[in-house]
Design a protein around this motif. Structure first.
Motif, mmCIF file in Angstrom:
data_model
loop_
_atom_site.group_PDB
_atom_site.id
_atom_site.type_symbol
_atom_site.label_atom_id
_atom_site.label_comp_id
_atom_site.label_asym_id
_atom_site.label_seq_id
_atom_site.Cartn_x
_atom_site.Cartn_y
_atom_site.Cartn_z
ATOM 1 N N THR A 230 0.832 -1.201 0.000
ATOM 2 C CA THR A 230 0.000 0.000 0.000
ATOM 3 C C THR A 230 0.866 1.252 0.000
ATOM 4 N N LYS A 231 1.946 1.210 0.760
ATOM 5 C CA LYS A 231 2.794 2.381 0.883
ATOM 6 C C LYS A 231 3.660 2.592 -0.364
ATOM 7 N N GLU A 232 4.246 1.527 -0.892
ATOM 8 C CA GLU A 232 5.273 1.677 -1.920
ATOM 9 C C GLU A 232 4.807 1.378 -3.347
ATOM 10 N N CYS A 233 3.781 0.610 -3.507
ATOM 11 C CA CYS A 233 3.501 0.042 -4.827
ATOM 12 C C CYS A 233 2.202 0.513 -5.467
ATOM 13 N N THR A 234 1.220 0.908 -4.655
ATOM 14 C CA THR A 234 -0.100 1.190 -5.234
ATOM 15 C C THR A 234 -0.093 2.355 -6.207
ATOM 16 N N LYS A 235 0.805 3.326 -6.025
ATOM 17 C CA LYS A 235 0.715 4.492 -6.892
ATOM 18 C C LYS A 235 0.951 4.113 -8.359
ATOM 19 N N CYS A 236 1.678 3.062 -8.608
ATOM 20 C CA CYS A 236 1.842 2.577 -9.983
ATOM 21 C C CYS A 236 0.957 1.366 -10.271
ATOM 22 N N HIS A 237 1.007 0.385 -9.392
ATOM 23 C CA HIS A 237 0.339 -0.884 -9.700
ATOM 24 C C HIS A 237 -1.126 -0.918 -9.265
ATOM 25 N N GLY A 238 -1.551 0.055 -8.455
ATOM 26 C CA GLY A 238 -2.928 0.064 -7.977
ATOM 27 C C GLY A 238 -3.125 -0.936 -6.854
ATOM 28 N N GLY B 162 -2.667 -2.036 -12.200
ATOM 29 C CA GLY B 162 -1.922 -0.935 -12.800
ATOM 30 C C GLY B 162 -2.836 0.110 -13.400
ATOM 31 N N ASP B 163 -4.052 0.174 -12.882
ATOM 32 C CA ASP B 163 -5.055 1.070 -13.421
ATOM 33 C C ASP B 163 -4.997 2.430 -12.730
ATOM 34 N N THR B 164 -3.810 3.009 -12.673
ATOM 35 C CA THR B 164 -3.616 4.310 -12.041
ATOM 36 C C THR B 164 -2.993 5.230 -13.085
ATOM 37 N N PRO B 165 -3.061 6.553 -12.879
ATOM 38 C CA PRO B 165 -2.447 7.464 -13.869
ATOM 39 C C PRO B 165 -0.987 7.091 -14.135
ATOM 40 N N MET B 166 -0.254 6.833 -13.050
ATOM 41 C CA MET B 166 1.151 6.465 -13.155
ATOM 42 C C MET B 166 1.299 5.096 -13.843
ATOM 43 N N GLY B 167 0.470 4.168 -13.444
ATOM 44 C CA GLY B 167 0.528 2.820 -14.004
ATOM 45 C C GLY B 167 0.240 2.823 -15.493
ATOM 46 N N LYS B 168 -0.710 3.642 -15.901
ATOM 47 C CA LYS B 168 -1.046 3.717 -17.324
ATOM 48 C C LYS B 168 0.084 4.335 -18.113
ATOM 49 N N LYS B 169 0.659 5.392 -17.532
ATOM 50 C CA LYS B 169 1.743 6.081 -18.214
ATOM 51 C C LYS B 169 2.924 5.138 -18.420
ATOM 52 N N LEU B 170 3.201 4.329 -17.401
ATOM 53 C CA LEU B 170 4.361 3.435 -17.466
ATOM 54 C C LEU B 170 4.016 2.080 -18.081
ATOM 55 N N LYS B 171 2.746 1.922 -18.420
ATOM 56 C CA LYS B 171 2.275 0.654 -18.993
ATOM 57 C C LYS B 171 2.598 -0.546 -18.100
ATOM 58 N N CYS B 172 2.186 -0.435 -16.843
ATOM 59 C CA CYS B 172 2.366 -1.559 -15.929
ATOM 60 C C CYS B 172 1.480 -2.715 -16.365
ATOM 61 N N LYS B 173 2.030 -3.889 -16.282
ATOM 62 C CA LYS B 173 1.178 -5.028 -16.625
ATOM 63 C C LYS B 173 0.262 -5.346 -15.451
ATOM 64 N N ASP B 174 -0.731 -6.150 -15.716
ATOM 65 C CA ASP B 174 -1.717 -6.501 -14.703
ATOM 66 C C ASP B 174 -1.129 -7.561 -13.770
ATOM 67 N N LEU B 175 -0.701 -7.131 -12.593
ATOM 68 C CA LEU B 175 -0.056 -8.078 -11.680
ATOM 69 C C LEU B 175 -1.028 -9.139 -11.176
ATOM 70 N N SER B 176 -2.331 -8.840 -11.188
ATOM 71 C CA SER B 176 -3.287 -9.844 -10.711
ATOM 72 C C SER B 176 -3.321 -11.039 -11.670
ATOM 73 N N VAL B 177 -2.812 -10.824 -12.894
ATOM 74 C CA VAL B 177 -2.729 -11.915 -13.860
ATOM 75 C C VAL B 177 -1.284 -12.407 -13.995
ATOM 76 N N GLU B 178 -0.355 -11.452 -14.082
ATOM 77 C CA GLU B 178 1.037 -11.792 -14.402
ATOM 78 C C GLU B 178 1.819 -12.363 -13.225
ATOM 79 N N ALA B 179 1.438 -11.983 -11.992
ATOM 80 C CA ALA B 179 2.216 -12.404 -10.826
ATOM 81 C C ALA B 179 2.337 -13.930 -10.751
ATOM 82 N N ALA B 180 1.216 -14.606 -10.984
ATOM 83 C CA ALA B 180 1.219 -16.064 -10.882
ATOM 84 C C ALA B 180 2.160 -16.683 -11.911
ATOM 85 N N LYS B 181 2.264 -16.061 -13.085
ATOM 86 C CA LYS B 181 3.162 -16.584 -14.121
ATOM 87 C C LYS B 181 4.628 -16.357 -13.742
ATOM 88 N N LEU B 182 4.894 -15.236 -13.070
ATOM 89 C CA LEU B 182 6.267 -14.915 -12.695
ATOM 90 C C LEU B 182 6.753 -15.811 -11.555
#
Ligand code: HEC
Length: 106
Positions: free
Chosen positions: A29-37, A42-62
């Protein structure tokens, strides 16, 4: 000598307790939400700008290890830093975070 042992034991216990207290959710919440939501999409202004992938989908693959590496070492694309390394986090923090990121899965 006895006293030294006691100090060593106390330090060890304190360290163990500390590691156990690492709260992935709070750090996220403190460090990651501003980009990853909050939901990792990643549905945040910052996340969109940086084209963050959807961690709710990608995390499991990583998987946990790769997530931990990304947090500790950051992500680069060529010379460009995409995500900075979170060097101030302890190993226990990083591990707790990686585990938390995996729970963002739908
Ligand atoms: C300044 C914005 C920003 C912040 C803050 C940020 N990230 Fe990222 N993150 C990115 C970008 C950009 C990427 C790369 C694009 C992508 O693949 O999603 C990324 C990628 C990732 C990935 C995918 C790694 C891979 O190998 O593909 C993980 C996992 C991740 N971030 C976790 C976190 C965690 C956990 C935090 C908080 C400690 C965090 N991020 C904070 C911007 C950010």
């Amino acid at each position: 000598m006895k006293r030294l042992c006691l100090i060593a034991a106390t330090t060890l216990i304190a360290m163990t307790l500390n590691a156990g207290a690492a709260d992935g959710s709070a750090i996220y919440t403190k460090e990651c939400t501003k980009c990853h939501g909050a939901d990792g999409k990643g549905d945040t202004p910052m996340g969109k700008k940086l084209k963050c992938k959807d961690l709710s989908v990608e995390a499991a693959k990583l998987g946990e290890a790769k997530i931990a590496t990304a947090i500790k070492e950051g992500l680069k694309e060529g010379d460009k830093v995409r995500m900075k390394a979170f060097k101030d986090l302890s190993d226990a923090d990083v591990q707790a975070l990686a585990k938390y990121v995996l729970t963002l899965k739908k």
